[in-house]
Design an enzyme around this catalytic site. Structure first.
Site, PDB file in Angstrom:
ATOM      1  N   ILE A 297      53.545  27.067  44.414  1.00 46.10           N
ATOM      2  CA  ILE A 297      54.062  26.077  45.370  1.00 46.10           C
ATOM      3  C   ILE A 297      53.919  24.665  44.816  1.00 46.10           C
ATOM      4  O   ILE A 297      54.814  23.843  44.958  1.00 46.10           O
ATOM      5  CB  ILE A 297      53.345  26.215  46.726  1.00 46.10           C
ATOM      6  CG1 ILE A 297      53.701  27.559  47.341  1.00 46.10           C
ATOM      7  CG2 ILE A 297      53.731  25.076  47.663  1.00 46.10           C
ATOM      8  CD1 ILE A 297      52.962  27.894  48.606  1.00 46.10           C
TER       9      ILE A 297
ATOM     10  N   PHE B 190      47.002  31.111  41.699  1.00 49.91           N
ATOM     11  CA  PHE B 190      48.409  31.395  41.387  1.00 49.91           C
ATOM     12  C   PHE B 190      49.338  31.004  42.532  1.00 49.91           C
ATOM     13  O   PHE B 190      50.436  30.496  42.291  1.00 49.91           O
ATOM     14  CB  PHE B 190      48.595  32.868  41.008  1.00 49.91           C
ATOM     15  CG  PHE B 190      48.180  33.172  39.606  1.00 49.91           C
ATOM     16  CD1 PHE B 190      48.820  32.564  38.528  1.00 49.91           C
ATOM     17  CD2 PHE B 190      47.147  34.051  39.343  1.00 49.91           C
ATOM     18  CE1 PHE B 190      48.441  32.825  37.222  1.00 49.91           C
ATOM     19  CE2 PHE B 190      46.758  34.327  38.042  1.00 49.91           C
ATOM     20  CZ  PHE B 190      47.397  33.717  36.980  1.00 49.91           C
ATOM     21  N   HIS B 191      48.914  31.219  43.770  1.00 57.33           N
ATOM     22  CA  HIS B 191      49.746  30.809  44.908  1.00 57.33           C
ATOM     23  C   HIS B 191      49.918  29.285  44.926  1.00 57.33           C
ATOM     24  O   HIS B 191      51.002  28.777  45.195  1.00 57.33           O
ATOM     25  CB  HIS B 191      49.148  31.293  46.230  1.00 57.33           C
ATOM     26  CG  HIS B 191      49.521  32.692  46.576  1.00 57.33           C
ATOM     27  ND1 HIS B 191      48.870  33.784  46.045  1.00 57.33           N
ATOM     28  CD2 HIS B 191      50.471  33.191  47.400  1.00 57.33           C
ATOM     29  CE1 HIS B 191      49.407  34.887  46.523  1.00 57.33           C
ATOM     30  NE2 HIS B 191      50.394  34.557  47.346  1.00 57.33           N
ATOM     31  N   GLU B 192      48.835  28.575  44.646  1.00 53.71           N
ATOM     32  CA  GLU B 192      48.920  27.114  44.619  1.00 53.71           C
ATOM     33  C   GLU B 192      49.838  26.649  43.496  1.00 53.71           C
ATOM     34  O   GLU B 192      50.632  25.723  43.676  1.00 53.71           O
ATOM     35  CB  GLU B 192      47.532  26.496  44.460  1.00 53.71           C
ATOM     36  CG  GLU B 192      47.531  24.991  44.485  1.00 53.71           C
ATOM     37  CD  GLU B 192      48.048  24.404  45.790  1.00 53.71           C
ATOM     38  OE1 GLU B 192      48.749  23.372  45.717  1.00 53.71           O
ATOM     39  OE2 GLU B 192      47.771  24.963  46.869  1.00 53.71           O
TER      40      GLU B 192
ATOM     41  N   SER C 289      44.071  34.818  42.920  1.00 52.26           N
ATOM     42  CA  SER C 289      45.335  34.854  43.657  1.00 52.26           C
ATOM     43  C   SER C 289      45.626  33.501  44.295  1.00 52.26           C
ATOM     44  O   SER C 289      46.771  33.039  44.288  1.00 52.26           O
ATOM     45  CB  SER C 289      45.269  35.942  44.733  1.00 52.26           C
ATOM     46  OG  SER C 289      46.432  35.945  45.509  1.00 52.26           O
TER      47      SER C 289
END
Length: 197
Positions: free
Chosen positions: A127, A122-124, A119
């Site tokens: 952004i 994917f968040h990195e 997760s």
């Protein structure tokens, strides 16, 4: 959302310094000033995406399962928040990451850590790609949820109150986390622009 960003967030961010390279009290002041407008934008984004857009899409595609979120605002722990905030992603992570790790002999703790690690990646990416920079602030922020979850459980046990976890969620995630992440990425993007010009 555009009004809040232009009227409240942009002036605060433009008049700030990098939170890790300057006066600590100034950074805290900027983070606290940003906490309310970023929270409003985040809640508006949540409403527009999870409640409006996904329901319109489900209606058009005749998709029967409309459980896109649960009452995450009442989450008693960080783990509970992550289970209720984004149900499609949570179900995907459980089905394709967590359960395969358990079936392959990993402990529950390691399976949770692997799920948060994926997760965080994917968040990195979500952004870093639009910002054209990979500084791993979102990655670190998501991985920070694991020790924060342990701390939350400990404090709930110590104070024997489920409200402790809810307060920790709102303070660390909404009041401090998102504004700090916004400042970090903003200054990294601006510093990159200055170096390239």
């Amino acid at each position: 959302m555009g009004f809040i960003i232009e009227q409240y967030i942009n002036p605060i961010v433009k008049n700030s310094k990098h939170p890790l390279k300057g006066n600590f009290l100034n950074a805290i002041e900027r983070v606290l000033k940003l906490s309310v407008p970023t929270l409003y934008v985040w809640l508006c984004m949540f409403y527009c995406f999870f409640h409006l857009w996904l329901n319109i899409l489900a209606e058009l595609l005749r998709f029967g399962d409309r459980e896109f979120y649960k009452d995450w605002w009442n989450a008693k722990t960080i783990e509970e928040y992550w289970r209720m905030w984004n149900m499609p992603v949570h179900k995907w992570m459980v089905r394709h990451i967590y359960f395969p790790c358990i079936r392959n002999g990993f402990s529950k703790g390691v399976a949770i850590l692997i799920s948060f690690l994926i997760s965080a990646v994917f968040h990195e990416l979500c952004i870093g790609i639009p910002c054209h920079t990979f500084k791993f602030w979102a990655f670190i922020g998501i991985l920070f949820q694991v020790p924060l979850g342990i701390l939350t459980r400990y404090l709930q046990y110590k104070f024997k109150s489920s409200m402790v976890g809810n307060m920790i969620f709102w303070v660390f995630f909404c009041i401090l986390g998102q504004p700090m992440c916004l400042l970090l990425y903003y200054h990294d993007v601006m510093n990159r622009k200055v170096r390239t010009e």
